[in-house]
Design a protein around this motif. Structure first.
Motif, PDB file in Angstrom:
ATOM      1  N   ALA A   1       0.870  -1.218   0.010  1.00 58.13           N
ATOM      2  CA  ALA A   1      -0.006   0.119   0.041  1.00 58.13           C
ATOM      3  C   ALA A   1       0.862   1.243   0.054  1.00 58.13           C
ATOM      4  O   ALA A   1       0.586   2.148  -0.785  1.00 58.13           O
ATOM      5  CB  ALA A   1      -0.793  -0.054   1.127  1.00 58.13           C
ATOM      6  N   GLY A   2       1.973   1.265   0.768  1.00 60.06           N
ATOM      7  CA  GLY A   2       2.890   2.382   0.944  1.00 60.06           C
ATOM      8  C   GLY A   2       3.619   2.529  -0.620  1.00 60.06           C
ATOM      9  O   GLY A   2       3.756   3.732  -1.100  1.00 60.06           O
ATOM     10  N   THR A  50       6.458   0.866   7.388  1.00 59.73           N
ATOM     11  CA  THR A  50       5.356   0.067   6.498  1.00 59.73           C
ATOM     12  C   THR A  50       5.562  -1.395   7.221  1.00 59.73           C
ATOM     13  O   THR A  50       4.540  -1.920   7.352  1.00 59.73           O
ATOM     14  CB  THR A  50       5.749  -0.124   5.145  1.00 59.73           C
ATOM     15  OG1 THR A  50       6.954  -0.525   4.975  1.00 59.73           O
ATOM     16  CG2 THR A  50       5.096   1.084   4.519  1.00 59.73           C
ATOM     17  N   ALA A 105       1.050   4.217  -3.044  1.00 62.90           N
ATOM     18  CA  ALA A 105       0.848   5.576  -2.700  1.00 62.90           C
ATOM     19  C   ALA A 105       2.109   6.354  -3.102  1.00 62.90           C
ATOM     20  O   ALA A 105       1.953   7.299  -3.836  1.00 62.90           O
ATOM     21  CB  ALA A 105       0.737   5.646  -1.046  1.00 62.90           C
ATOM     22  N   ILE A 153       2.048   6.678  -6.996  1.00 56.97           N
ATOM     23  CA  ILE A 153       0.925   7.342  -7.632  1.00 56.97           C
ATOM     24  C   ILE A 153       1.432   8.895  -7.511  1.00 56.97           C
ATOM     25  O   ILE A 153       1.201   9.651  -8.132  1.00 56.97           O
ATOM     26  CB  ILE A 153      -0.464   7.372  -6.879  1.00 56.97           C
ATOM     27  CG1 ILE A 153      -1.005   5.639  -7.201  1.00 56.97           C
ATOM     28  CG2 ILE A 153      -1.355   8.325  -7.388  1.00 56.97           C
ATOM     29  CD1 ILE A 153      -2.358   5.588  -6.614  1.00 56.97           C
ATOM     30  N   LEU A 154       2.067   8.967  -6.241  1.00 64.79           N
ATOM     31  CA  LEU A 154       2.496  10.613  -5.864  1.00 64.79           C
ATOM     32  C   LEU A 154       3.429  11.060  -6.923  1.00 64.79           C
ATOM     33  O   LEU A 154       3.280  12.038  -7.623  1.00 64.79           O
ATOM     34  CB  LEU A 154       2.888  10.474  -4.832  1.00 64.79           C
ATOM     35  CG  LEU A 154       3.682  11.834  -4.092  1.00 64.79           C
ATOM     36  CD1 LEU A 154       2.674  13.079  -4.115  1.00 64.79           C
ATOM     37  CD2 LEU A 154       4.239  11.705  -2.760  1.00 64.79           C
ATOM     38  N   VAL A 167      -0.564   6.285   5.071  1.00 65.33           N
ATOM     39  CA  VAL A 167      -1.387   4.936   4.544  1.00 65.33           C
ATOM     40  C   VAL A 167      -1.197   3.824   5.443  1.00 65.33           C
ATOM     41  O   VAL A 167      -1.767   3.011   5.658  1.00 65.33           O
ATOM     42  CB  VAL A 167      -0.798   4.739   3.056  1.00 65.33           C
ATOM     43  CG1 VAL A 167      -1.188   3.351   2.486  1.00 65.33           C
ATOM     44  CG2 VAL A 167      -1.180   5.979   2.120  1.00 65.33           C
ATOM     45  N   LEU A 198       2.728  10.982   3.531  1.00 66.47           N
ATOM     46  CA  LEU A 198       1.648  10.153   2.781  1.00 66.47           C
ATOM     47  C   LEU A 198       1.978   8.765   3.000  1.00 66.47           C
ATOM     48  O   LEU A 198       0.862   8.170   3.471  1.00 66.47           O
ATOM     49  CB  LEU A 198       1.628  10.439   1.118  1.00 66.47           C
ATOM     50  CG  LEU A 198       0.758   9.554   0.478  1.00 66.47           C
ATOM     51  CD1 LEU A 198      -0.731   9.822   0.879  1.00 66.47           C
ATOM     52  CD2 LEU A 198       0.989   9.739  -1.187  1.00 66.47           C
ATOM     53  N   VAL A 199       3.109   8.113   2.903  1.00 70.63           N
ATOM     54  CA  VAL A 199       3.334   6.686   3.157  1.00 70.63           C
ATOM     55  C   VAL A 199       3.002   6.477   4.651  1.00 70.63           C
ATOM     56  O   VAL A 199       2.133   5.374   4.912  1.00 70.63           O
ATOM     57  CB  VAL A 199       4.691   6.361   2.899  1.00 70.63           C
ATOM     58  CG1 VAL A 199       5.008   5.096   3.192  1.00 70.63           C
ATOM     59  CG2 VAL A 199       4.932   6.501   1.127  1.00 70.63           C
TER      60      VAL A 199
END
Length: 268
Positions: free
Chosen positions: A14-15, A135, A18, A21-22, A53, A49-50
């Motif tokens: 998931a990280g 993470t 993210a 995409i960023l 998430v 952000l990471v």
């Protein structure tokens, strides 16, 4: 244990998604506007952000509250401060960053291909590796207080050195009467207080994550950051450029610690 590892791996994925995409969005926006240097802002903001998430995904289980919150707030605070500082620096100047402009002009490929290959993809990949303590550690089911306390203290020292070092350098550059070489404040004790702070930040975060074996293995993250800063794009590159531009820098090097803060050396 298998469930813990499975959720940790989902958090890593998931990280990574993210981060991908960023950087894809920033790369596209920067090329459209002709200012790819905005990717520097995404570097700090991306870790915030990471960590957010990771906080959400790992919260699907029942993680240790202390570790869970610390591994969200510590990188988020560090990353947002860095993003704001970098954004203010970019806003103060028009046009592309001279480093990136030179790289783009000397390249054979198109601007968009070059910046994707040389900037966006490497930074997104590095973010995935460096953020492994976040993470992999966010799902910790228990904390080890001595490690957590030590980690927070080292992180706080790192944030202090990086934030104060950046602020002092900014004031130095804005003063028309300043000397050729910055050797005041924290810069009197280390030639790179901001880089030292960056490294301390990540090892502090790793110590908080190290209460479990997945978090313990994530030392590869701060190790990569340390290697990159000391030997590649950080202090080594900065020293090379300053030595070529400023003859007075050699004297500063002789009396000032290269990385770890130490009292200035006496000449002779």
């Amino acid at each position: 244990m298998d469930n813990d590892l499975s959720l940790s791996l989902w958090t890593v994925l998931a990280g990574a998604l993210a981060a991908g995409i960023l950087f894809a969005a920033v790369w596209a926006w920067g090329n459209t506007r002709g200012r790819i240097s905005v990717i520097d802002v995404a570097w700090g903001g991306g870790f915030a952000l990471v960590s957010t998430v990771a906080f959400v995904v790992s919260g699907l289980d029942d993680p240790d509250p202390l570790t869970h919150v610390l591994l969200w707030l510590m990188p988020a605070i560090w990353g947002l401060r860095l993003a704001v500082h970098t954004g203010r620096r970019l806003a103060a100047h028009d046009g592309e960053d001279p480093r990136y402009e030179s790289m783009i002009e000397d390249a054979d490929s198109s601007r968009s291909v070059l910046t994707l290959r040389s900037l966006a993809l490497p930074q997104a990949g590095a973010m995935v590796v460096v953020s492994l303590p976040i993470t992999l550690g966010s799902n910790n089911q228990s904390s080890f207080w001595p490690l957590s306390i030590l980690g927070v203290l080292i992180w706080a020292v790192g944030v202090f050195f990086e934030a104060v070092g950046d602020w002092q350098l900014e004031r130095f550059k804005a003063d028309p009467d300043s000397s050729e070489v910055m050797d005041q404040g924290l810069w009197r004790y280390t030639r790179h207080p901001n880089y030292f702070g960056d490294v301390a930040n990540w090892w502090g975060i790793w110590l908080v994550a190290a209460a479990s074996w997945p978090g313990l293995l994530s030392a590869v993250g701060p190790a990569l950051m340390t290697y990159t800063i000391i030997a590649k794009t950080g202090s080594a590159l900065t020293e090379k450029n300053l030595s070529e531009e400023k003859p007075e820098y050699a004297d500063y090097v002789e009396r000032t610690s290269a990385f770890f803060p130490l009292p200035p050396r006496k000449k002779g």
